[in-house]
Design an enzyme around this catalytic site. Structure first.
Site, mmCIF file in Angstrom:
data_model
loop_
_atom_site.group_PDB
_atom_site.id
_atom_site.type_symbol
_atom_site.label_atom_id
_atom_site.label_comp_id
_atom_site.label_asym_id
_atom_site.label_seq_id
_atom_site.Cartn_x
_atom_site.Cartn_y
_atom_site.Cartn_z
ATOM 1 N N LEU A 158 34.152 56.065 41.612
ATOM 2 C CA LEU A 158 34.732 56.425 40.313
ATOM 3 C C LEU A 158 34.096 55.600 39.197
ATOM 4 C CD1 LEU A 158 36.867 57.813 38.504
ATOM 5 C CD2 LEU A 158 38.464 55.996 39.168
ATOM 6 N N SER A 165 37.884 50.993 33.485
ATOM 7 C CA SER A 165 39.279 51.350 33.223
ATOM 8 C C SER A 165 39.408 52.652 32.447
ATOM 9 C CB SER A 165 39.965 50.212 32.455
ATOM 10 O OG SER A 165 39.962 49.019 33.217
ATOM 11 N N GLY A 198 32.569 49.858 46.685
ATOM 12 C CA GLY A 198 32.607 49.222 48.000
ATOM 13 C C GLY A 198 32.083 50.135 49.083
ATOM 14 N N ARG A 333 51.042 15.094 56.319
ATOM 15 C CA ARG A 333 50.386 14.098 55.467
ATOM 16 C C ARG A 333 51.425 13.108 54.943
ATOM 17 N NH1 ARG A 333 45.598 11.586 54.130
ATOM 18 N NH2 ARG A 333 45.329 11.384 51.855
ATOM 19 N N GLN A 352 56.574 18.089 45.493
ATOM 20 C CA GLN A 352 55.793 18.937 46.396
ATOM 21 C C GLN A 352 56.564 20.208 46.736
ATOM 22 O OE1 GLN A 352 52.790 18.163 46.830
ATOM 23 N NE2 GLN A 352 51.940 18.800 48.788
ATOM 24 N N GLY A 428 42.590 15.780 47.903
ATOM 25 C CA GLY A 428 41.150 15.867 48.137
ATOM 26 C C GLY A 428 40.799 16.702 49.347
ATOM 27 N N GLU A 451 40.089 48.247 40.840
ATOM 28 C CA GLU A 451 41.110 49.303 40.773
ATOM 29 C C GLU A 451 41.957 49.169 39.510
ATOM 30 O OE1 GLU A 451 40.569 51.577 42.694
ATOM 31 O OE2 GLU A 451 39.379 50.554 44.201
#
Length: 624
Positions: A158, A165, A198, A333, A352, A428, A451
């Site tokens: 397409l 778009s 694709g 960790r 966290q 890290g 898309e």
């Protein structure tokens, strides 16, 4: 369901190997096996196990840690792996209709292995295949069997180099020649080349090509799909008149060969037109069951909904992988502690948890939504295939289009932000290539643009909502839709008079509280956007200019708030079903409330501004 788990079905859900996560798993307030059975279902878990067992035991899928494959080798391997998936015959055409969620499950399993493989399979079987099935007729059904036997390999063409778009501006043409009963497919110049397609780069033999259809007299009937052979299936050499190739290395998903194609007066039989929406007689007369041009255009591009809904699932898959990696790392960790001798897992720190747990909740909510929307889309496609031209069918198509157009941005952006948060939350070590976070981030990135660019897609959703309100204002029509996503708007004047009242923080742990706030927010944004649009038009702006001026502060947040509300609503209803096992109600309820409140919190400034306006009716901010 619980008895299956307690019965010791270790073949289906084996225990995890002993290790450093044992302490956390022992503290769980629920059975992870019971949760897996509730969210997936036993049949789907067995289907997953079948797929993973096959891949684990197949040398073609063996990985070489640390090995950097060349681009050519990677794409060759990806094609061979895709072909092997079809050889395993995990999913037949009949299965796709009998158990539609198996399609999503297979794609997710492939995506867990490699998103390039999932994309390659998806484009060939679902996007290319569904375009033929939903847009074609009985004369095209032979292609479906060829797809699953890998006798042909397909793509969906397409997008063009100069237009993505703006599909109405696509410039590839298809002129009908009644003397030979052929269409002449032609690219007028380089900018009209099909691009970013694709599977087209190296492996596709056939393409669903979108072109503007002309009949004798140079009368244009707009965009239509055609099946065009672009390569010889035996040699993969281009067909006469077709210039086709690979566009090169990308930021991610490099196992997928995105390509380009130009057509120089390529003749294809009249029967190559996928003619469910419109056809041309041998003499050159155009016929269509659609009287409205916009309805025809929308139906023609209906195949894009498959891609967008599948992208929601693939994006959330990437987030699943990233959050699993980050949470497991955070649980093992250790940094700092109450004493110098004692360090605690970083997952124990509220910071966290604040960074990661909302994304865990988002996974459950969005995963459920993607499955439910996929089933809605399957209902729509079956209606199209059966020739349903009812008003309900048309409205269902519009509603699904609006939901798909907003859910792709929501899922891909949530995943984009979530993967980055996971990367940083691992410190890290999160920057090491071996942990996949970088690959996941790069492979997810195209979900934000292909898309349909996310910001442009959101306009489709806001336009849908504005159209409903305009219809209600002008004709007194009720807000009703087949999936009931907009039905609450029928009470929108009353909803806007409501006040948000809770007596304690504990009250907010019911997602119904956030749902009520979301409904108010959507009603407020819809009213403000409608008023802003009309204000701009009264000031002399054209409809095009007025809508552009409304997007940043009005249309965009309206579309996002609406789809977030829909996700929250569906997940809330899902986790409050009577069939939810009693032992899972608490944890599922917390996940539902966390996602709802976290999503709503990102609209805090809007909610504050709205309350200020309600308190001071004469006050207007500069954005209006």
């Amino acid at each position: 369901m619980a008895s299956t788990v307690e019965g010791g079905d270790t073949a289906l859900l084996p225990e995890f190997p002993r290790g450093p996560l044992d302490a956390y798993r022992a503290r769980a307030s629920f059975s992870w096996k019971e949760l897996a059975l509730f969210t997936e279902g036993e049949d789907m878990l067995r289907f997953k196990k079948t797929i993973f067992s096959a891949l684990e035991n197949d040398p073609l899928f063996a990985r070489s840690p640390g090995a950097d494959l060349s681009l050519e080798k990677y794409r060759e391997l990806n094609f061979l792996r895709c072909r092997r998936i079809f050889e395993y015959d995990f999913l037949s055409v009949e299965d796709m209709f009998k158990s539609p969620l198996k399609v999503l499950t297979l794609i997710q399993c492939l995506g867990m292995y490699d998103s390039s493989l999932a994309a390659k399979y998806l484009i060939h079987s679902l996007v290319f295949g569904s375009a033929i099935y939903s847009s074609g007729s009985e004369r095209h059904l032979t292609y479906i069997q060829k797809i699953f036997r890998m006798e042909i390999f397909g793509c969906f063409a397409l997008t063009e180099l100069s237009h993505g778009s703006n599909t109405k501006a696509i410039r590839t043409t298809a002129h009908y020649d009644p003397a030979t009963e052929e269409f002449i497919i032609h690219s007028p110049d380089f900018e009209a080349a099909k691009f970013w397609v694709g599977n087209m780069g190296k492996t596709a033999t056939h393409a669903v090509v979108f072109a503007k259809l002309y009949v004798p007299g140079d009368q244009c009937h707009g965009l239509h799909p055609f099946i065009v052979q672009i390569r010889d299936p035996k040699t993969l050499l281009p067909m006469p008149g077709v210039m086709v190739g690979d566009i090169g290395k990308k930021l991610g998903q490099n196992g997928l060969d995105n390509g380009f194609a130009m057509f120089h007066k390529v003749r294809v039989p009249r029967q190559s037109l996928l003619n469910r929406m419109g056809d041309v007689t041998p003499e050159g007369t155009y016929v269509s069951s659609f009287k409205d041009v916009r309805q025809h255009f929308g139906a023609t591009l209906g195949s894009l909904s498959w891609s967008r809904v599948s992208i929601v699932s693939l994006a959330i898959l990437n987030l699943k992988l990233a959050v699993a990696i980050a949470l497991r790392f955070s649980a093992t960790r250790r940094q700092f502690g109450p004493t110098e001798e004692e360090e605690i897992p970083v997952l124990e720190y509220p910071m966290q948890q604040w960074r990661l747990l909302p994304y865990l909740a988002a996974i459950y909510a969005l995963d459920h939504f993607s499955k439910s929307l996929f089933l809605d889309l399957m209902e729509l496609q079956q209606g199209l295939a059966s020739g349903d031209r009812s008003a309900r069918q048309a409205e269902l198509g519009r509603e699904i289009h609006a939901l798909a157009s907003a859910s792709k941005p929501l899922a891909s952006w949530t995943t984009q932000q979530g993967i980055q948060e996971c990367r940083e939350a691992c410190g890290g070590h999160g920057y090491l290539a071996m942990n996949r976070l970088g690959v996941l981030r790069d492979d997810n990135d195209p979900n934000c643009t292909y898309e349909g660019d996310n910001n442009i897609l959101l306009q489709q959703t806001s336009n849908y909502l504005l159209g409903l309100l305009a219809h209600q204002v002008q004709d007194g029509a009720c807000f009703r839709s087949p999936l009931k996503s907009v039905d609450f708007l029928d009470a929108y004047p009353g909803i806007l008079d409501q006040k948000f009242e809770v007596s304690s923080v504990a009250d907010c742990l019911d997602s119904a509280v956030a749902l009520a706030a979301y409904k108010w927010l959507v009603c407020y944004l819809l009213r403000e956007t409608y008023q802003k649009l009309n204000q701009e038009k009264r000031s002399g702006s054209s409809d095009f200019e007025a809508r552009n001026k409304c997007q940043v502060s009005h249309g965009r947040p309206l579309a996002l708030a609406f789809v977030e509300l829909t996700v929250v609503q569906r997940f809330h209803e899902h986790v409050h079903q009577p069939c939810v096992p009693p032992s899972l109600r608490a944890v599922l309820g917390r996940l539902s409330a966390l996602y709802a409140l976290w999503s709503l919190s990102r609209h805090a400034a809007l909610l504050y501004r709205a309350e200020r306006r309600r308190s001071c009716p004469g006050r207007r901010d500069r954005s209006s």
